[in-house]
Design a protein around this motif. Structure first.
Motif, PDB file in Angstrom:
ATOM      1  N   SER A 165      30.940  43.328  46.800  1.00  0.00           N
ATOM      2  CA  SER A 165      31.354  41.939  46.622  1.00  0.00           C
ATOM      3  C   SER A 165      31.603  41.601  45.158  1.00  0.00           C
ATOM      4  N   SER A 192      35.256  40.499  44.143  1.00  0.00           N
ATOM      5  CA  SER A 192      35.366  39.114  43.688  1.00  0.00           C
ATOM      6  C   SER A 192      36.056  39.007  42.338  1.00  0.00           C
ATOM      7  N   SER A 222      29.455  35.432  38.483  1.00  0.00           N
ATOM      8  CA  SER A 222      29.934  35.254  39.860  1.00  0.00           C
ATOM      9  C   SER A 222      29.732  33.824  40.331  1.00  0.00           C
ATOM     10  N   LEU A 269      32.940  34.691  45.373  1.00  0.00           N
ATOM     11  CA  LEU A 269      32.568  34.628  43.965  1.00  0.00           C
ATOM     12  C   LEU A 269      31.090  34.310  43.812  1.00  0.00           C
TER      13      LEU A 269
END
Length: 608
Positions: free
Chosen positions: A35, A39, A125, A310
């Motif tokens: 991820s 992202s 993130s 994100l």
């Protein structure tokens, strides 16, 4: 009450033998360990355009060849880390590779960089996800910090519930994001091919641009390379995979690389073709989605999934940071608290510390992604370079069958990673100079911690050369504040240890009270010696510790042990503690740091 809240937030405790049931299959591992890398598609292309925008929109065509260079680097890194997975199947990634092949300090540089980088992973993130939300809802723009902190707390609690549970929840947003971007890229390319998008929105490839320089191009390449952060996470987290762990980890890494290359190249191309310019209040992905679908459901679907991944990309940090901390703790370079598994079998101390550190960063940088990304990227390219260099040394030293192709792959990865690292230092020095400060400090702290553990082990180790002087007996000191059942209980315990060597100590604040107390004591406990100390400044600790030191000095000459027995009553309800001065706890806290003094607390539990 606290245990009930904990059970509600984290779930029931898991037994140790259930650990094998909480390993990751490839589908879930791809979601939580990729991820972060996936992202970065949402902000990597944007960072490239921000640099090129300093020259002008005519320079945006350079994003295409620069993106191709980033994909070459991605390919080299994926192939390199695939080899690391099989060479070091127990995990540890760059730290273990660098330490084993380049030396302890190189390993600590890699490990320290990655620890900081995973903290930055969470901060970047979540900050980027918050930007995506406030792009869709501008009214929330002033609450970026508060929103970001809320998300960090949510992800921390989610990870404390266990890796499989968090993976089950996080898989959906990650795959929805991939689906959303594939739909966006497909729809946009369809519009381009059918002529819906005018071809004059972008500058032609190869057009001359006034003011462009090698320095600008290198900065752009370095900024685009920030999309590769998180590639190393899978090699750190091999122990979290189901068996055969190395094979599953390698397949997950290849799939991550394929998806990252596809999405990154698609967004870069669309941003160029649409003539998108970076905007402080609206992300590049948001602008592409708006141009493709308008301000309708699909736009909000893309923005929503982008914001989710994100934010949840922070989970890569939560998956990799505790495992890296475990490797460092096993080698005694950081606190052993990182080795402890929590109720849900995760390394909860690492998870909690990561969450706290990330919140501090978000507050300091006001959740501004662009201020965090340079530090974030340099923190991962240093380990990239060291790990690939370490693998070069490994192949040259061991020369296994087929080692030359492996050496070539790692050499290419090391060379490109080193170039990118140097580019970051040269082009973004004002934002990454702190690396030269915190890395030496971190390494110094690592060595000091290791030295402490070695000293403790040496001092506690049983050896024939160390002689222990036998204890002849005990001198018991009992601090008393009155004549109560609590004191009586403590005196009875003291008498069971050493009935003839008990000294009760009373601290008096006025002379009349001192004399009155002595008279009452003589009638109540005539067989226990009482010493009253007058405190001119109403302090309990100072006169008591001075008296204990005096007794201890005399006792040591006769090989006697001084033991302080502290009376302590325990209220029936916890909140009752705030109604009492807790002098017993205060005395114990001071005396625990006194050498050659044993401290014992005798609790007396109240019933009302």
């Amino acid at each position: 009450m606290i245990s009930s809240i904990k059970r509600f937030l984290l779930g029931r405790p898991l037994k140790s033998h259930e650990l094998g049931e909480h390993k990751l299959i490839k589908r879930k591992a791809l979601a939580i360990l990729s991820s972060d890398a996936l992202s970065s598609v949402a902000y990597g292309p944007e960072q490239m355009l921000i640099v090129l925008a300093t020259v002008g929109t005519a320079a945006f065509w350079y994003s295409i060849p620069i993106a191709a260079g980033v994909l070459v680097l991605l390919t080299a890194l994926i192939l390199s880390y695939r080899q690391i997975i099989f060479a070091y199947p127990n995990g540890g990634g760059a730290y273990v590779v660098s330490k084993n092949n380049l030396g302890v300090n190189a390993g600590l540089i890699a490990g320290g960089s990655l620890l900081v980088d995973y903290i930055l992973t969470v901060a970047v993130s979540v900050s980027a996800g918050t930007d995506a939300i406030t792009s869709a809802f501008p009214l929330l723009h002033n609450y970026n910090v508060e929103i970001a902190i809320t998300f960090v707390l949510f992800i921390t609690i989610l990870n404390l519930r266990g890796i499989t549970e968090s993976a089950s929840i996080l898989a959906y947003p990650v795959y929805l994001f991939v689906l959303a971007l594939l739909i966006l890229i497909g729809a946009a390319i369809y519009n381009i091919l059918t002529g819906v998008v005018p071809p004059d929105l972008h500058p032609p490839i190869g057009a001359d641009v006034a003011g462009i320089s090698l320095f600008i191009l290198l900065r752009t390449f370095a900024s685009g390379s920030s999309a590769l952060t998180g590639v190393e996470a899978i090699s750190n987290a091999i122990p979290n995979f189901k068996d055969p762990a190395p094979n599953n980890a390698a397949k997950t890494l290849i799939m991550m690389g394929f998806l990252l290359a596809l999405l990154f190249s698609g967004i870069v191309y669309l941003a160029y073709y649409y003539g998108i310019s970076p905007n402080v209040k609206e992300t590049v992905v948001s602008q592409i989605a708006k141009e493709t679908f308008g301000h309708n459901f699909m736009y909000f679907f893309i923005q929503g999934t982008t914001a989710l991944i994100l934010i949840l990309a922070a989970n890569t940090g939560y998956s990799a940071f505790p495992l890296l901390a475990v490797n460092l703790a096993k080698d005694k370079f950081i606190s052993r608290i990182f080795l402890v598994r929590g109720d849900r079998l995760g390394y909860s101390n690492g998870i909690i510390i990561l969450g706290i550190a990330s919140i501090i960063l978000i507050v300091i940088f006001h959740a501004k992604t662009e201020h965090l990304i340079p530090l974030y990227a340099i923190g991962v390219f240093i380990p990239f370079t060291l790990s690939q260099s370490g693998m070069i040394v490994k192949w040259i030293r061991e020369k296994p069958q087929g080692w030359i192709p492996k050496l070539t792959v790692n050499a290419i990865g090391a060379f490109i990673s080193f170039i990118v690292t140097m580019i970051f230092f040269l082009t973004k020095f004002t934002r990454v100079w702190s690396v030269f400060v915190f890395l030496p400090i971190i390494i110094f702290v690592f060595h000091r911690i290791r030295k402490h553990y070695e000293d403790v082990g040496d001092e506690l180790r049983l050896t024939a050369s160390k002689t222990v002087i036998p204890i002849e007996g005990n001198i018991i000191i009992v601090p008393v504040a009155g004549m109560t059942r609590v004191v009586e209980s403590s005196l009875n315990y003291a008498k069971s240890l050493s009935p003839n060597r008990i000294i009760a100590v009373y601290i008096a604040f006025d002379k009349e009270n001192e004399k009155e107390f002595e008279e009452k004591w003589e009638k109540w406990q005539p067989d226990v010696r009482l010493v009253t100390l007058y405190s001119y400044y109403r302090s309990i600790i100072n006169p008591l510790t001075k008296f204990i030191d005096t007794i201890q000095h005399k006792a040591s000459e006769s090989n006697y042990q001084v033991t302080v027995v502290i009376p302590q009553f325990i209220p029936k309800r916890g909140w009752h503690n705030i109604l009492h001065n807790q002098s017993g706890i205060m005395i114990r806290s001071f005396l625990l740091f006194r050498k050659n003094v044993v401290v014992a607390t005798v609790p007396y539990h109240l019933k009302k």
